[in-house]
Design a protein around this motif. Structure first.
Motif, short mmCIF file in Angstrom:
data_model
loop_
_atom_site.label_atom_id
_atom_site.label_comp_id
_atom_site.label_asym_id
_atom_site.label_seq_id
_atom_site.Cartn_x
_atom_site.Cartn_y
_atom_site.Cartn_z
N SER B 61 0.78 -1.34 0.07
CA SER B 61 0.05 0.13 -0.04
C SER B 61 0.94 1.07 0.15
O SER B 61 1.94 1.37 0.63
CB SER B 61 -0.82 0.02 1.23
N THR B 117 -7.51 1.37 -2.64
CA THR B 117 -8.01 0.06 -2.00
C THR B 117 -9.19 0.42 -1.05
O THR B 117 -10.14 -0.01 -0.78
CB THR B 117 -6.91 -0.39 -1.31
N ASN B 118 -8.91 1.49 -0.08
CA ASN B 118 -9.84 1.79 1.02
C ASN B 118 -9.60 3.11 1.68
O ASN B 118 -8.24 3.54 1.44
CB ASN B 118 -9.97 0.65 2.10
N GLN B 120 -9.68 4.94 5.69
CA GLN B 120 -10.07 4.56 6.99
C GLN B 120 -9.99 5.82 8.02
O GLN B 120 -9.31 6.81 7.53
CB GLN B 120 -8.89 3.67 7.63
N HIS B 139 -13.87 2.16 8.09
CA HIS B 139 -13.35 1.58 7.08
C HIS B 139 -14.09 1.41 5.85
O HIS B 139 -15.30 0.98 5.97
CB HIS B 139 -12.71 0.34 7.31
N PHE B 140 -13.64 2.10 4.76
CA PHE B 140 -14.60 1.80 3.38
C PHE B 140 -13.75 1.47 2.25
O PHE B 140 -12.80 2.06 2.01
CB PHE B 140 -15.36 3.32 3.10
N ALA B 141 -14.32 0.44 1.70
CA ALA B 141 -13.81 0.04 0.17
C ALA B 141 -15.06 -0.03 -0.67
O ALA B 141 -16.08 -0.31 -0.31
CB ALA B 141 -13.33 -1.10 0.41
N ASP B 142 -14.90 0.85 -1.72
CA ASP B 142 -16.06 1.12 -2.67
C ASP B 142 -17.07 1.52 -1.93
O ASP B 142 -18.23 1.31 -2.23
CB ASP B 142 -16.32 -0.29 -3.30
N ASP B 143 -16.80 2.76 -1.05
CA ASP B 143 -17.79 3.32 -0.19
C ASP B 143 -18.76 2.43 0.66
O ASP B 143 -19.61 2.88 1.15
CB ASP B 143 -18.72 4.21 -1.22
N GLY B 146 -16.65 -1.50 6.46
CA GLY B 146 -16.34 -3.01 6.73
C GLY B 146 -17.24 -3.61 7.58
O GLY B 146 -18.23 -3.10 8.16
#
Lengths: 173, 173
Positions: B61, B117-118, B120, B139-143, B146
């Motif tokens: 990352s 990727t995300n 936080q 934590h958000f991935a693609d909005d 988690g």
């Protein structure tokens, strides 16, 4: 007569030297255009984040690229060339492992900015810096600007990024 | 009577399920304290830069840590703990080589943020998030936030950074 010739040559040499020094320092009044920036732009540490960058190898650098509002707006609108008034700042630090983070992760994986190495700027002024693609370049280590020989290396390298107006860094979404 | 017992058990089960879901989502009114943040804080991409970070290995990352004004002021004043209202954002991207830069450098050395990727966040609210050291984690991935199991891993790890109020990132000068 010989003395007069010598005098003329001496004056011409002096004038030549003054012109070279003035051009190099960018302080010539009405002389050649300045080729680089010698003052740290005010307030750059408060600017918005454009992207991060890591250079491995000899540079071993980890840092960030920040931009003033003109720069950020231009990036977000996707408009090129960058307008006059754009300033882009590259903050460089030694890339060092974070022992603290690695302890928590249980393995050596975490790298963070260590001691600052230098700050570089690109200042857009299409008239003032016409000779170098409209960009004035700046480099400061310990608040001291880079020497003339070093500063002359900025433009030839950045010129290779002609498709993006001499700017390497892309905006991170 | 049997039917009535079944009815009671069913109601109790439903109530239990609702309580579990509410606690997990942090939406319980008068129920257990929320354990994490489910909405992306507004305007975070305009916040000031705290530092950059590179995680090698499996994470691979490269990113940046930004802070709202409360966070930045607290960092610059060197005051701990961070006051309520502090929000710290970690923007993560895949660490990818820049073919473009490497061509100019003449060697493979340049790494830049690739696909996101995300994102936080750590949100300080010492009452709301009292159970997790005063910090709400996000934590958000693609909005998308988690899931509960993942979110439960934030606090135990950050708790190891007790000396710096559960925050790993240091301010880059």
């Amino acid at each position: 007569m010989k003395l007069f010739t010598f005098f003329l040559v001496a004056v011409a040499t002096m004038a030549g030297l003054v012109a070279i020094i003035a051009a190099a320092q960018g302080h010539a009044d009405g002389g050649p255009a300045p080729i680089f920036v010698t003052e740290i732009p005010h307030g750059y540490r408060d600017w918005k984040w454009i992207s991060s960058a890591h250079e491995a190898g000899k540079l071993n650098s980890l840092g960030a690229v920040l931009g003033n509002d003109v720069a950020i707006n231009s990036y977000r609108e996707g408009k090129l060339p960058f307008p006059d008034g754009t300033i882009i700042a590259a903050l460089h630090y030694r890339n060092v492992p974070s022992e603290e983070n690695n302890k928590v992760f249980g393995q050596a994986q975490s790298f963070v900015p260590g001691p600052p190495t230098n700050i570089q700027f690109m200042v857009k002024d299409s008239k003032k810096y016409a000779a170098t693609g409209g960009w004035g370049f700046a480099h400061f280590a310990d608040d001291k600007p880079g020497d003339v020989a070093f500063m002359k290396t900025c433009f030839p390298c950045h010129e290779k990024a002609k498709a993006t107006d001499l700017v390497f860094t892309r905006y991170a979404p």
